[in-house]
Structures are given as structure tokens and as C-alpha cells.
Design a protein around this motif. Structure first.
Motif, PDB file in Angstrom:
ATOM      1  N   GLU A  67       5.434 -31.701  -5.786  1.00  0.00           N
ATOM      2  CA  GLU A  67       4.833 -31.242  -4.532  1.00  0.00           C
ATOM      3  C   GLU A  67       4.454 -32.390  -3.609  1.00  0.00           C
ATOM      4  O   GLU A  67       4.128 -32.167  -2.439  1.00  0.00           O
ATOM      5  CB  GLU A  67       3.612 -30.373  -4.831  1.00  0.00           C
ATOM      6  CG  GLU A  67       3.971 -29.023  -5.473  1.00  0.00           C
ATOM      7  CD  GLU A  67       2.743 -28.211  -5.841  1.00  0.00           C
ATOM      8  OE1 GLU A  67       1.627 -28.779  -5.820  1.00  0.00           O
ATOM      9  OE2 GLU A  67       2.907 -27.025  -6.171  1.00  0.00           O
ATOM     10  N   ALA A  87      -2.434 -31.019  -0.558  1.00  0.00           N
ATOM     11  CA  ALA A  87      -2.650 -29.603  -0.272  1.00  0.00           C
ATOM     12  C   ALA A  87      -3.657 -29.432   0.855  1.00  0.00           C
ATOM     13  O   ALA A  87      -3.539 -28.526   1.678  1.00  0.00           O
ATOM     14  CB  ALA A  87      -3.130 -28.884  -1.525  1.00  0.00           C
ATOM     15  N   ALA A 125      -6.317 -24.720   2.575  1.00  0.00           N
ATOM     16  CA  ALA A 125      -7.079 -24.681   1.339  1.00  0.00           C
ATOM     17  C   ALA A 125      -6.153 -24.803   0.125  1.00  0.00           C
ATOM     18  O   ALA A 125      -5.003 -24.360   0.153  1.00  0.00           O
ATOM     19  CB  ALA A 125      -7.877 -23.380   1.259  1.00  0.00           C
ATOM     20  N   VAL A 126      -6.676 -25.404  -0.927  1.00  0.00           N
ATOM     21  CA  VAL A 126      -5.930 -25.509  -2.170  1.00  0.00           C
ATOM     22  C   VAL A 126      -5.852 -24.126  -2.803  1.00  0.00           C
ATOM     23  O   VAL A 126      -6.865 -23.434  -2.939  1.00  0.00           O
ATOM     24  CB  VAL A 126      -6.619 -26.482  -3.136  1.00  0.00           C
ATOM     25  CG1 VAL A 126      -5.855 -26.572  -4.454  1.00  0.00           C
ATOM     26  CG2 VAL A 126      -6.768 -27.853  -2.498  1.00  0.00           C
ATOM     27  N   ASP A 127      -4.644 -23.701  -3.174  1.00  0.00           N
ATOM     28  CA  ASP A 127      -4.517 -22.348  -3.725  1.00  0.00           C
ATOM     29  C   ASP A 127      -4.789 -22.350  -5.224  1.00  0.00           C
ATOM     30  O   ASP A 127      -4.859 -23.389  -5.882  1.00  0.00           O
ATOM     31  CB  ASP A 127      -3.141 -21.746  -3.424  1.00  0.00           C
ATOM     32  CG  ASP A 127      -1.988 -22.501  -4.056  1.00  0.00           C
ATOM     33  OD1 ASP A 127      -2.146 -22.999  -5.193  1.00  0.00           O
ATOM     34  OD2 ASP A 127      -0.925 -22.590  -3.424  1.00  0.00           O
ATOM     35  N   GLY A 128      -4.958 -21.151  -5.758  1.00  0.00           N
ATOM     36  CA  GLY A 128      -5.307 -20.997  -7.163  1.00  0.00           C
ATOM     37  C   GLY A 128      -4.266 -21.548  -8.109  1.00  0.00           C
ATOM     38  O   GLY A 128      -4.599 -22.107  -9.164  1.00  0.00           O
ATOM     39  N   ASN A 129      -2.995 -21.400  -7.751  1.00  0.00           N
ATOM     40  CA  ASN A 129      -1.934 -21.901  -8.621  1.00  0.00           C
ATOM     41  C   ASN A 129      -2.004 -23.418  -8.765  1.00  0.00           C
ATOM     42  O   ASN A 129      -1.788 -23.962  -9.848  1.00  0.00           O
ATOM     43  CB  ASN A 129      -0.564 -21.495  -8.078  1.00  0.00           C
ATOM     44  CG  ASN A 129      -0.298 -20.009  -8.231  1.00  0.00           C
ATOM     45  OD1 ASN A 129      -0.864 -19.359  -9.114  1.00  0.00           O
ATOM     46  ND2 ASN A 129       0.557 -19.468  -7.384  1.00  0.00           N
ATOM     47  N   GLN A 130      -2.310 -24.092  -7.658  1.00  0.00           N
ATOM     48  CA  GLN A 130      -2.385 -25.540  -7.734  1.00  0.00           C
ATOM     49  C   GLN A 130      -3.599 -25.987  -8.539  1.00  0.00           C
ATOM     50  O   GLN A 130      -3.514 -26.929  -9.337  1.00  0.00           O
ATOM     51  CB  GLN A 130      -2.434 -26.149  -6.338  1.00  0.00           C
ATOM     52  CG  GLN A 130      -2.355 -27.671  -6.372  1.00  0.00           C
ATOM     53  CD  GLN A 130      -1.991 -28.250  -5.034  1.00  0.00           C
ATOM     54  OE1 GLN A 130      -2.561 -27.850  -4.034  1.00  0.00           O
ATOM     55  NE2 GLN A 130      -1.051 -29.178  -5.003  1.00  0.00           N
TER      56      GLN A 130
END
Length: 301
Positions: free
Chosen positions: A145, A113, A118-123
């Protein structure tokens, strides 16, 4: 060599010098969230050294006596955080990783990611659920992913290699239809403990290590009985239905931090007996942790 000597191989060296199981939901003992989907010097990329056998007495020599009270096969490996010689005892050495592989899988997912932003909240939610709840569906999302199965396996292997484990091959193919491919990876206690010993040293593992300190209460067996331990467990049945229960993590010793990998294969084959055996081992380690002269430390890199 006697049985007792074999059980305590390597433990005195530190004195001298320290998916989850994708489970089958017919066993009522199995946690309901486990479903059937399945600086100190920087870590080197050399193959981790095997534990050095050495007979004698020391603060961990009593593991031989402990193991005789447990109805099954057990194993333990200790490695100082930041790197050092493995200290091992017991007759169980290597087997299916089950959900312990979700730790390097989660680190690989974070790294992937980070390549695109940036790493998103879902991940982060998926990683949190995979580590704290050992949720298999979340782990499968993280795996997907990473690309096709071959690419995904290579990326998880890269995480292991960065910590010096170049001997573990992450399974890319579904070997048993009811379980994930990656969960069937063969992972030795020695390689796993060496990997764990680098986690506090890796900035890319910081979030995952934090989640390992917030594991669901229903999975606080084994190392979970030790205050402030950070850990991840894995468990599942072999082809005959007998459970392997294993775990690895980081605890605090009298001289720093210590990576611990433990496993139990109960003669009864039940999950509950496996966790009870790890509880006994975890309690035994926890009561001696401050006496262990084998801890280490490292600055995140």
C-alpha cells in the motif's frame, strides 16, 4: 581493553549523568504464525550518536558476567525515552532487522492512509496482526500500500529519519526469495534503540505503540517477561541456517521510560536457544529496572 571492559562499554555513562523473521517452517521451535512470505525536545534529524565507551562499575556492569553464561553472541543498547546518550554492551551490534522493521513500516502505513482520509478497519487489523502476531502476510499488504518497492522503502526510511535515524537504508529488493525485502534491512541496535526512544513522543506512533503492548503470548520472550513492556521481536536464519533473535521496546525504569534493544545469536543456531538467551537478558533487565537512573519522558507531539 579486556573482554569484560568491552562488554560493558558505555553502560556507566548513565550512572554518571540511561520479518519478523520470516522463518523457515522446518524448525519446529518457530511460532506457527511466522510464515515464509516475509515536551522533552523533539527528536532531531541528526544521525544518532554512537554509544560512548566508558569503563567502570554501575548498576548494569553485571552484564559482562551475564553474557559469559550465555552460549552465543549478545548485545544490548539502552536510550532514555525522549532522547539521550546510548549506553551499549555486548559483542553483537548490527544485523538483519527481520520483523522488528514492522514497527516503522506500520507507522508509515498509518501516515499514508492519513493522507487520503481516516484509517479504515481493514488497515488497522493488518497493522494489529503485523505487530501483535508478527503476521507476514499483513505486513506485505502494508508494504504494497506504500507504492512500488522503492517508494515504500523511502516512506519507511522517512519514519526512521523523523526519529533521527538517517543512517538506516530500508531494503527495497528481495535478497532472499523466501523472505520479504523490508525484513532484510540492516538495522543496528544503536539506531533501533534511538528510534524506540522517540515512539512515546510521536502522536503518529500512538496506535502502533499500543499494539506493542498487546503482543501474542507465544512471543512474550525477552522483554516480554517484563511487566507492562511494549515491544516487538524479529527472528530468522542466516545463509547457514543459524538464527538471529532480536527485539526492541519500551520499559519503565526508576526515573521514567527506557528504550531497550537486544539481540542474541546462539552458537547452536536454534531459534529456541535464541529466545532463551533473550529471556535471560530480559529477566536481568527487569530485576534491575527500578534501579536504573537512566529513564526519560516526553509529551506526545
Amino acid at each position: 581493553m579486556s573482554t569484560d571492559s568491552r562488554l560493558i562499554l558505555g553502560l556507566v555513562l548513565g550512572v554518571a549523568a540511561a520479518l519478523s523473521a520470516c522463518t523457515i517452517p522446518t524448525d519446529a521451535d518457530v511460532p506457527k504464525n511466522e510464515t515464509v512470505t516475509e515536551s522533552v525536545s523533539a527528536p532531531s534529524e541528526a544521525t544518532p550518536a554512537e554509544p560512548v565507551p566508558l569503563d567502570g562499575a554501575g548498576p548494569l556492569a553485571g552484564f559482562a558476567a551475564l553474557s559469559k553464561t550465555l552460549d552465543g553472541t549478545v548485545g544490548i543498547t539502552l536510550v532514555p525515552v525522549g532522547g539521550g546518550q546510548s549506553l551499549a554492551a555486548g559483542d553483537w551490534h548490527s544485523g538483519v532487522a527481520w520483523s522488528t522493521i514492522k514497527v516503522p513500516l506500520s507507522i508509515a502505513a498509518l501516515g499514508e492512509a492519513g493522507k487520503t482520509g481516516a484509517v479504515d478497519g481493514n488497515q488497522l487489523t493488518a497493522i494489529s496482526r503485523a505487530i501483535t502476531m508478527s503476521d507476514n502476510e499483513s505486513a506485505e499488504v502494508l508494504w504494497s500500500e506504500l507504492g512500488d518497492p522503492t517508494s515504500a522503502a523511502a516512506k519507511v526510511e522517512s519514519v526512521l529519519a523523523t526519529s533521527g535515524d538517517v543512517s538506516t537504508t530500508v531494503e527495497s529488493q528481495v535478497l532472499r526469495p523466501e523472505f520479504s525485502a523490508f525484513g532484510q534491512t540492516q538495522w543496528s541496535l544503536n539506531d533501533q534503540a534511538q528510534f524506540a526512544a522517540t515512539l512515546p513522543c510521536r502522536t503518529d506512533a500512538a496506535e502502533v505503540l499500543d499494539f506493542m503492548g498487546d503482543v501474542s503470548p507465544d512471543q512474550h520472550w525477552g522483554l516480554g517477561v517484563i511487566p507492562e513492556a511494549r515491544f516487538k521481536g524479529g527472528w530468522g536464519p542466516d545463509q547457514d541456517g543459524g538464527y538471529l533473535v532480536r527485539q526492541f521496546g519500551i520499559i519503565t525504569s526508576g526515573t521514567g521510560q527506557l528504550a531497550v534493544a537486544i539481540a542474541a545469536k546462539p552458537n547452536s543456531g536454534t531459534f529456541s536457544d535464541g529466545t532463551a538467551m533473550l529471556d535471560d537478558i530480559g529477566t536481568w533487565i527487569g530485576t534491575r529496572a527500578q534501579e536504573l537512573p537512566i529513564g526519560g519522558t516526553c509529551a506526545p507531539r
